[in-house]
Write a protein that holds these residues in place. Structure first.
Motif, PDB file in Angstrom:
ATOM      1  N   UNK A 187      37.234  34.649  29.854  1.00  0.00           N
ATOM      2  CA  UNK A 187      37.725  35.671  30.774  1.00  0.00           C
ATOM      3  C   UNK A 187      38.257  34.972  32.017  1.00  0.00           C
ATOM      4  N   UNK A 188      39.333  35.531  32.587  1.00  0.00           N
ATOM      5  CA  UNK A 188      39.967  34.905  33.752  1.00  0.00           C
ATOM      6  C   UNK A 188      39.993  35.909  34.891  1.00  0.00           C
ATOM      7  N   UNK A 189      39.475  35.518  36.068  1.00  0.00           N
ATOM      8  CA  UNK A 189      39.339  36.448  37.179  1.00  0.00           C
ATOM      9  C   UNK A 189      40.219  36.047  38.351  1.00  0.00           C
ATOM     10  N   UNK A 201      26.850  41.226  35.939  1.00  0.00           N
ATOM     11  CA  UNK A 201      26.925  42.415  35.081  1.00  0.00           C
ATOM     12  C   UNK A 201      26.613  42.100  33.625  1.00  0.00           C
ATOM     13  N   UNK A 203      28.889  40.691  31.769  1.00  0.00           N
ATOM     14  CA  UNK A 203      30.160  40.764  31.038  1.00  0.00           C
ATOM     15  C   UNK A 203      30.598  39.390  30.551  1.00  0.00           C
TER      16      UNK A 203
ATOM     17  N   UNK B 126      38.519  48.307  39.448  1.00  0.00           N
ATOM     18  CA  UNK B 126      37.321  47.608  39.924  1.00  0.00           C
ATOM     19  C   UNK B 126      36.081  48.479  39.779  1.00  0.00           C
ATOM     20  N   UNK B 129      35.647  49.168  35.857  1.00  0.00           N
ATOM     21  CA  UNK B 129      35.527  47.944  35.056  1.00  0.00           C
ATOM     22  C   UNK B 129      34.323  47.094  35.416  1.00  0.00           C
ATOM     23  N   UNK B 130      33.966  47.064  36.697  1.00  0.00           N
ATOM     24  CA  UNK B 130      32.799  46.279  37.084  1.00  0.00           C
ATOM     25  C   UNK B 130      31.595  47.177  37.375  1.00  0.00           C
ATOM     26  N   UNK B 131      31.857  48.457  37.634  1.00  0.00           N
ATOM     27  CA  UNK B 131      30.762  49.354  38.001  1.00  0.00           C
ATOM     28  C   UNK B 131      29.999  49.878  36.795  1.00  0.00           C
ATOM     29  N   UNK B 133      29.574  48.603  33.667  1.00  0.00           N
ATOM     30  CA  UNK B 133      28.655  47.648  33.021  1.00  0.00           C
ATOM     31  C   UNK B 133      27.455  47.319  33.907  1.00  0.00           C
ATOM     32  N   UNK B 134      27.630  47.425  35.227  1.00  0.00           N
ATOM     33  CA  UNK B 134      26.530  47.080  36.132  1.00  0.00           C
ATOM     34  C   UNK B 134      25.366  48.047  35.975  1.00  0.00           C
ATOM     35  N   UNK B 136      24.072  48.826  33.310  1.00  0.00           N
ATOM     36  CA  UNK B 136      23.239  48.275  32.228  1.00  0.00           C
ATOM     37  C   UNK B 136      22.698  49.384  31.341  1.00  0.00           C
ATOM     38  N   UNK B 142      31.352  47.091  27.114  1.00  0.00           N
ATOM     39  CA  UNK B 142      31.338  45.926  27.976  1.00  0.00           C
ATOM     40  C   UNK B 142      32.644  45.164  27.876  1.00  0.00           C
ATOM     41  N   UNK B 144      36.287  44.229  28.418  1.00  0.00           N
ATOM     42  CA  UNK B 144      37.162  44.512  29.551  1.00  0.00           C
ATOM     43  C   UNK B 144      38.403  45.294  29.142  1.00  0.00           C
ATOM     44  N   UNK B 147      37.365  48.952  28.853  1.00  0.00           N
ATOM     45  CA  UNK B 147      37.156  49.551  30.175  1.00  0.00           C
ATOM     46  C   UNK B 147      38.488  49.764  30.893  1.00  0.00           C
ATOM     47  N   UNK B 222      42.729  42.071  36.051  1.00  0.00           N
ATOM     48  CA  UNK B 222      41.766  41.798  37.136  1.00  0.00           C
ATOM     49  C   UNK B 222      40.332  41.835  36.612  1.00  0.00           C
ATOM     50  N   UNK B 223      40.126  42.482  35.467  1.00  0.00           N
ATOM     51  CA  UNK B 223      38.776  42.548  34.910  1.00  0.00           C
ATOM     52  C   UNK B 223      38.447  41.316  34.084  1.00  0.00           C
ATOM     53  N   UNK B 224      39.413  40.447  33.848  1.00  0.00           N
ATOM     54  CA  UNK B 224      39.142  39.215  33.105  1.00  0.00           C
ATOM     55  C   UNK B 224      39.886  39.095  31.795  1.00  0.00           C
TER      56      UNK B 224
END
Lengths: 286, 277
Positions: A187-189, A201, A203, B126, B129-131, B133-134, B136, B142, B144, B147, B222-224
């Motif tokens: 994964x690239x951020x 997280x 991920x 953001x 995508x990051x909220x 999975x947080x 849990x 999960x 990207x 999401x 941006x999520x990876x």
């Protein structure tokens, strides 16, 4: 039959187009003299009399503290002021500009004299910009959560099945590809902040960052994160950070001379001790 | 077909005029293009620009990675577009429900549109995508790409819902009255009379949103996830050269061309039908 009137109109139009398109070229920089003179405080800088440093926004500890490059706190900030001092520019003659990564490396005129943002020196990159002499030898490290699947990897082979992440445009990403070669695409951020978030997280199983950043993340930023280990050098050549200057900048030689001097008189080593944790404590992955 | 001498003369004259204007247009185009090329290539920084933006070797080397990234863009685009059409139409129908008893549904749909049209896509990515999975939670995706696709569907369906609603409201009330007086129920008149006309009317703006979505898919990076733009960024960082971006841009343009042709074909078909009606 095309009338002469039409021909005249075409010619007039062409003249208008040509005169509009032929913008005056920018004045060329004065030709540098034979060899750098490096006169203290009087270099051919962007603005006469001041030295302009560039760096990204945000910037991260331990390279810069509190995203404030002008504070002198953090390794690169301290090195920048040491370089400025060596070139004959006291603190009040130093200014900082914030330039994102892409703007740092674009081919046009730069908005800074030199840029310190953990730029790794590679021959490919050196075709597009000037690099100063190296001011830091860097290693890449793997960071994972203590509870995560990659926490107890003892070798590179064990990391191949992990989901890895890194910041875009970094040699850390290159190290994943070249040295770990994981089974799934890494994964690239955009930033290390996003990478840390994805790690906490769950991920990604592990992220790769340079070693000082890894120490900072595990000691001050992420609860329950640990350094799995250092990656060996890719291709046997040490990876080094250098300041980026415009291609064929008249300052490159002077900056390099100053950095060599800082290395030989022990200043760089001292700043490393002051701002960066020692690298001996992280195990080397094979 | 026999032409009178006068008509023949007129015909020949018109042909010569047409030929002449074609020649003039050609000449002025050549002159203009030549002037632009000369102006650009004689600029003092041109060699540098050529190296940085048009380096064939670097572009060629980056092509496989960018094309692989584009494949992700295409897959996300197809799934997101289907999701957007379904959800958008559903919300539009909810917003146009009549009768006081449906007020909560209408309010909900209106609130949804206001919220997701107002939130910037990047921030929504953001947060989701990051909220998510947080949290849990069991069963929360999960991946990207998944999401990112969910976020795109949420945001774009709000836009598309408004497009559909405009279409529904543009159908003349007499159509609804006529359908109901034929004995069709509300649902039947919606399905058989109103919606077919509404959708046909808003096809051009729908395709417009589709092209916009095509390019916004890249933001999921941006999520990876590594899409075409991100792959170009990686290649560009390796060599400090911007050619990979140019390669990615060309691929995106190639992707948008079919969409444009489809839009033209749809418009032509609609105008033909209008002419025959």
């Amino acid at each position: 039959m095309i009338s002469s009137f039409t021909v005249r109109r075409v010619l007039v139009a062409a003249a208008v187009v040509l005169s509009a398109a032929a913008c005056a070229p920018e004045p060329a920089a004065p030709p540098a003299g034979a060899g750098p003179s490096c006169e203290p405080g009087a270099l051919p800088t962007l603005t006469a009399g001041t030295l302009t440093f560039g760096t990204d926004q945000p910037v991260y500890p331990p390279w810069y503290l509190d995203d404030d490059p002008a504070s002198g706190k953090g390794f690169e900030s301290a090195v920048a002021y040491a370089i400025a001092d060596g070139l004959g520019y006291p603190r009040d003659k130093v200014t900082w500009v914030r330039v994102p990564f892409n703007a740092s490396i674009q081919p046009g005129p730069k908005s800074y004299d030199l840029n310190l943002t953990e730029f790794s020196i590679t021959p490919e990159r050196a075709q597009a910009v000037d690099f100063s002499a190296p001011y830091y030898d860097v290693k890449q490290a793997v960071v994972a959560l203590e509870t995560g699947p990659a926490a107890n990897a003892a070798s590179i082979a064990e990391l191949k099945t992990a989901k890895l992440g890194a910041q875009v445009g970094t040699t850390s990403y290159q190290a994943i590809i070249d040295q770990i070669a994981p089974a799934s695409e890494p994964a690239v951020f955009n930033t290390n902040d996003d990478a840390k978030l994805a790690l906490s997280n769950g991920q990604v199983d592990a992220i790769v960052v340079d070693l000082p950043t890894a120490f900072y993340i595990t000691s001050a930023e992420l609860e329950g994160a640990k350094i799995v280990g250092q990656l060996p050098l890719g291709g046997g050549t040490p990876e080094q950070f250098g300041a980026v200057l415009d291609k064929d900048s008249p300052l490159t030689a002077c900056v390099s001379t100053v950095i060599e001097k800082l290395r030989s008189d022990g200043t760089l080593a001292e700043l490393e001790r002051q701002w960066l944790a020692s690298a001996e404590t992280a195990p080397e992955l094979r | 077909m026999i032409l009178s001498p006068l008509a023949r003369e007129r015909f020949a004259y018109r042909r010569s005029r047409a030929r002449r204007s074609t020649l003039v247009a050609l000449a002025s185009t050549v002159v203009f293009a030549g002037a632009v090329v000369v102006a650009v290539t004689s600029a003092p920084g041109w060699p540098r620009v050529q190296e940085t933006f048009l380096d064939v070797r670097i572009g060629w080397e980056s092509l496989p990675a960018i094309a692989a990234g584009l494949w992700l863009n295409v897959r996300v685009l197809v799934v997101a577009e289907l999701g957007v059409l379904v959800l958008g139409l559903l919300i539009a129908v909810l917003r146009t429900l009549r009768g006081p008893v449906f007020f909560p549904l209408r309010a909900l749909a209106t609130g949804y549109v206001d919220l997701f049209r107002g939130v910037p896509l990047l921030i929504a990515l953001y947060l989701i995508g990051f909220g998510l999975p947080a949290l849990r939670l069991q069963g929360v995706p999960n991946d990207t790409a998944v999401l990112g696709t969910i976020t795109l569907i949420l945001i774009y369906s709000a836009y598309v819902a408004e497009v559909f609603r405009a279409g529904i409201e543009s159908v003349h009330p007499s159509q609804r009255a006529a359908a109901r007086s034929l004995g069709l129920s509300y649902r039947q008149s919606m399905r058989l009379v109103i919606l077919p006309q509404a959708v046909r009317r808003v096809l051009p703006p729908l395709l417009n949103d589709f092209v916009a979505l095509q390019k916004d898919v890249g933001l999921i990076s941006v999520l990876g996830a590594v899409d075409a733009i991100r792959a170009a960024q990686i290649a560009s960082a390796r060599s400090f050269d911007f050619t990979p971006y140019v390669v990615a841009a060309l691929l995106f343009v190639l992707l948008a061309v079919p969409t444009g042709r489809i839009a033209d074909a749809v418009a032509a078909r609609a105008s033909r039908r209008q002419g025959l009606a």
